[in-house]
Motif scaffolding. Structure first.
Motif, short mmCIF file in Angstrom:
data_model
loop_
_atom_site.label_atom_id
_atom_site.label_comp_id
_atom_site.label_asym_id
_atom_site.label_seq_id
_atom_site.Cartn_x
_atom_site.Cartn_y
_atom_site.Cartn_z
N GLY A 1 0.77 -1.23 0.00
CA GLY A 1 0.00 0.00 0.00
C GLY A 1 0.81 1.28 0.00
N LEU A 2 1.94 1.28 0.72
CA LEU A 2 2.64 2.52 1.01
C LEU A 2 4.06 2.51 0.45
N LEU B 1 -9.15 -10.42 4.53
CA LEU B 1 -10.19 -9.73 3.79
C LEU B 1 -9.59 -8.58 2.99
N GLY B 2 -9.98 -8.47 1.72
CA GLY B 2 -9.55 -7.35 0.89
C GLY B 2 -10.70 -6.38 0.67
N ARG B 3 -10.43 -5.10 0.83
CA ARG B 3 -11.46 -4.07 0.68
C ARG B 3 -10.88 -2.88 -0.08
N ASP B 4 -11.72 -2.19 -0.83
CA ASP B 4 -11.28 -1.01 -1.57
C ASP B 4 -11.11 0.21 -0.67
N ALA B 5 -11.80 0.22 0.46
CA ALA B 5 -11.76 1.36 1.37
C ALA B 5 -11.19 0.95 2.71
N MET B 6 -10.58 1.91 3.40
CA MET B 6 -10.01 1.66 4.72
C MET B 6 -11.11 1.28 5.72
N MET C 1 -6.01 -3.32 1.78
CA MET C 1 -6.58 -2.79 0.54
C MET C 1 -5.84 -3.27 -0.71
N GLU C 2 -5.06 -4.35 -0.58
CA GLU C 2 -4.34 -4.86 -1.74
C GLU C 2 -4.52 -6.35 -1.99
N SER C 3 -4.85 -7.14 -0.96
CA SER C 3 -4.87 -8.59 -1.13
C SER C 3 -5.91 -9.07 -2.13
N HIS C 4 -7.07 -8.41 -2.17
CA HIS C 4 -8.09 -8.84 -3.13
C HIS C 4 -7.66 -8.53 -4.56
#
Length: 222
Positions: free
Chosen positions: A8-9, A101-106, A127-130
């Motif tokens: 992510g960073l 769990l992967g999500r588009d939002a924090m 926010m990256e695994s999916h």
């Protein structure tokens, strides 16, 4: 072939950089990250999502490692490579295995973390695994997930911490300062969040060294 690494960073990317690695930072923009990963997948021998994450399961503390046995996105579940996961578990001290769990939002609120854990059984969220799971599945590549906890399940992130990530994965310090000026009461929580994140970054550095340049003995067999 390269190892395709999704994180992510920019700070995570600097830790993970090594010869043979293509490290991509999402910065919270799943669409741009997936497009970049698609371009990199043609030359990749495997895909790994690695970096910091939020805990969903009670009992996980900042600095703890979670190795994904599967990635959950909405109703879709993608398994990771079992042998690759086992190698990571053997090299990351104290790591636990389970769903990520992967999500588009924090996911910033403790109540939402509890609800997601109850609904999915996932141990951690990022926010990256999916994105990594989708790209790996499309290209028939082995998938791994290794995430180090930055914020515990019972911890809500202060508003200033939620606006601090730029699309390139850098830190948006002006946005953080504006949020802090608008609500100075959050300063103690922001300091605590920063301290806990520092624990996670240090654990990521140690884990990367223990896993080795190939992040657990190179590419597994699909």
């Amino acid at each position: 072939m390269t190892l395709l690494i999704l994180t992510g960073l920019r700070r995570e990317a600097r830790i993970l950089a090594a010869p043979g690695h293509l490290v991509l930072t999402g910065g919270g923009d799943a669409v741009a990250l997936e497009a970049a990963a698609e371009r990199g997948a043609a030359a990749a021998g495997g895909v790994i999502s690695i970096g910091i994450a939020g805990a969903l399961a009670p009992g996980l503390a900042p600095g703890d490692w979670v190795v994904g046995r599967a990635v959950r996105e909405a109703a879709r579940e993608t398994g990771t490579d079992p042998a690759w996961a086992d190698r990571l578990l053997g090299r990351l001290p104290g790591a636990v295995a389970g769903m990520v769990l992967g999500r588009d939002a924090m996911v910033a609120e403790a109540a939402e973390k509890a609800a997601l854990h109850a609904a999915t059984g996932a141990l951690a969220v990022d926010m990256e695994s999916h994105v990594a799971a989708r790209v790996a599945a499309r290209h028939g590549l082995p998938l791994a997930v290794a995430r180090v906890v930055s914020d515990a399940a019972g911890r809500s992130l202060p508003p200033a911490a939620r606006v601090g990530m730029r699309p390139d994965g850098g830190t948006d310090l002006p946005a953080v300062l504006r949020a802090l000026a608008a609500a100075p009461w959050q300063l103690p929580a922001l300091i605590r969040t920063g301290w806990e994140a520092e624990r996670a970054f240090r654990a990521l550095l140690r884990g990367h060294r223990r896993a080795g340049a190939g992040l657990a003995a190179g590419f597994p067999s699909p």
